[in-house]
Enzyme design. Structure first.
Site, short mmCIF file in Angstrom:
data_model
loop_
_atom_site.label_atom_id
_atom_site.label_comp_id
_atom_site.label_asym_id
_atom_site.label_seq_id
_atom_site.Cartn_x
_atom_site.Cartn_y
_atom_site.Cartn_z
N ASN A 157 0.85 -1.19 0.00
CA ASN A 157 0.00 0.00 0.00
C ASN A 157 0.88 1.24 0.00
O ASN A 157 2.02 1.19 0.49
CB ASN A 157 -0.89 0.02 1.25
CG ASN A 157 -1.89 1.17 1.21
OD1 ASN A 157 -2.46 1.48 0.15
ND2 ASN A 157 -2.08 1.84 2.33
N HIS B 122 0.78 5.26 1.30
CA HIS B 122 0.01 6.15 2.16
C HIS B 122 0.67 7.53 2.15
O HIS B 122 1.89 7.64 2.27
CB HIS B 122 -0.01 5.58 3.60
CG HIS B 122 -0.81 6.42 4.52
ND1 HIS B 122 -2.19 6.39 4.56
CD2 HIS B 122 -0.43 7.36 5.43
CE1 HIS B 122 -2.62 7.26 5.46
NE2 HIS B 122 -1.57 7.86 6.00
N SER C 150 4.68 6.88 2.37
CA SER C 150 5.26 5.61 2.82
C SER C 150 4.68 4.47 2.00
O SER C 150 3.46 4.41 1.78
CB SER C 150 4.89 5.34 4.28
OG SER C 150 5.21 6.44 5.11
N ASP D 29 -2.88 1.04 8.28
CA ASP D 29 -1.69 1.86 8.01
C ASP D 29 -0.54 1.57 8.98
O ASP D 29 0.22 2.48 9.35
CB ASP D 29 -2.04 3.37 8.09
CG ASP D 29 -3.04 3.78 7.02
OD1 ASP D 29 -3.09 3.11 5.98
OD2 ASP D 29 -3.78 4.76 7.24
C1 GRF Z 1 -2.42 8.73 -3.14
O1 GRF Z 1 -2.16 9.94 -2.48
C2 GRF Z 1 -2.14 7.56 -2.22
O2 GRF Z 1 -1.11 7.81 -1.31
C3 GRF Z 1 -3.46 7.42 -1.49
O3 GRF Z 1 -4.44 7.71 -2.44
C4 GRF Z 1 -3.90 8.55 -3.46
C5 GRF Z 1 -4.11 7.86 -4.76
O4 GRF Z 1 -3.73 8.60 -5.86
N1 GRF Z 1 -3.56 6.11 -0.89
P1 GRF Z 1 -3.76 7.96 -7.31
O5 GRF Z 1 -5.15 7.35 -7.49
O6 GRF Z 1 -2.68 6.93 -7.39
O7 GRF Z 1 -3.54 9.10 -8.25
#
Ligand code: GRF
Length: 221
Positions: free
Chosen positions: A115, A117, A144, A153
């Site tokens: 994932n 974050h 991260s 998370d």
């Molecule tokens: C990113 O900021 C990611 O960290 C979070 O959701 C957002 C997704 O952006 N989990 P994208 O869909 O990859 O443009």
């Protein structure tokens, strides 16, 4: 044709809910032969997610498993896992996937689930991270890549990308700079696994390359 031998190419299914820019960055790096990965399917829980269009442009199979079609989380998770299992992937890559996977799902999949974050975990778990960072006058922010475990998370960290917070930052500016770094670190994190520099056992990250200190830090100013 890829420069990598087909037996070294790992398979991943991507789960997303929105724009899919992280998925696109990973895909671009595959196309550029930087990582030996095949994205065999993209699944969204949100119909109309832009990430689905991005996948279709590249001929990648796509599916919608809409959580609103399921009255219970357990049945949604089962439908999702059934779709994922069809491809027998080595990894599951969450790229802006806005649902929490149940511990049963994680246990049954039993392979790395990554994932990304938008914060320097363990700080700022959950939503609205950029606003919360600004409210606290933090000087440093970032993102991260971690493995998913049953705690939200909180799974083992692999790489963090650090971004300085500027005095004139607002949520939009800060989020855009963090997102750029997300695009850099996600493919790096995947590559550490693909190239066996990190292996995974029983939901724990295990270092195998002694020169790597986990979490790796990437600083972008
Ligand atoms: C990113 O900021 C990611 O960290 C979070 O959701 C957002 C997704 O952006 N989990 P994208 O869909 O990859 O443009």
């Amino acid at each position: 044709m890829s420069i990598f031998k087909s037996d070294t190419i790992k398979k991943a299914v991507v789960l997303l809910s929105g724009s899919g820019s992280n998925f696109q960055a990973i895909l671009d790096s595959i196309i550029a032969d930087e990582i030996a990965l095949e994205i065999c399917a993209v699944i969204s829980n949100v119909p109309g997610a832009r990430g689905i269009d991005r996948a279709q442009t590249h001929g990648i199979p796509t599916y919608i498993v809409n959580n609103h079609d399921y009255s219970e989380r357990i049945s949604f998770d089962k439908a999702l896992l059934d779709k994922v299992a069809k491809y027998d992937p080595d990894y599951l890559v969450l790229a802006g996937f806005m649902r929490i996977l149940s511990s049963e799902f994680i246990k049954k999949f039993n392979k790395p689930i990554f994932n990304i974050h938008p914060s320097l975990l363990p700080k700022y778990k959950g939503l609205n991270t950029h606003q919360r960072v600004l409210d606290k006058n933090e000087k440093l922010h970032g993102c991260s890549v971690h493995l998913i475990t049953k705690e939200l998370d909180a799974g083992p960290l692999i790489i963090q990308g650090e971004v300085a917070v500027k005095s004139d930052d607002d949520v939009k500016k800060l989020a855009a700079r963090v997102l750029k770094v997300e695009h850099i670190i996600y493919k790096k994190a995947l590559n550490l696994f693909i190239t066996n520099q990190i292996t995974y056992e029983n939901l724990r990250v295990m270092k195998i390359n002694k020169e790597i200190e986990i979490p790796l830090k990437v600083r972008v100013d």
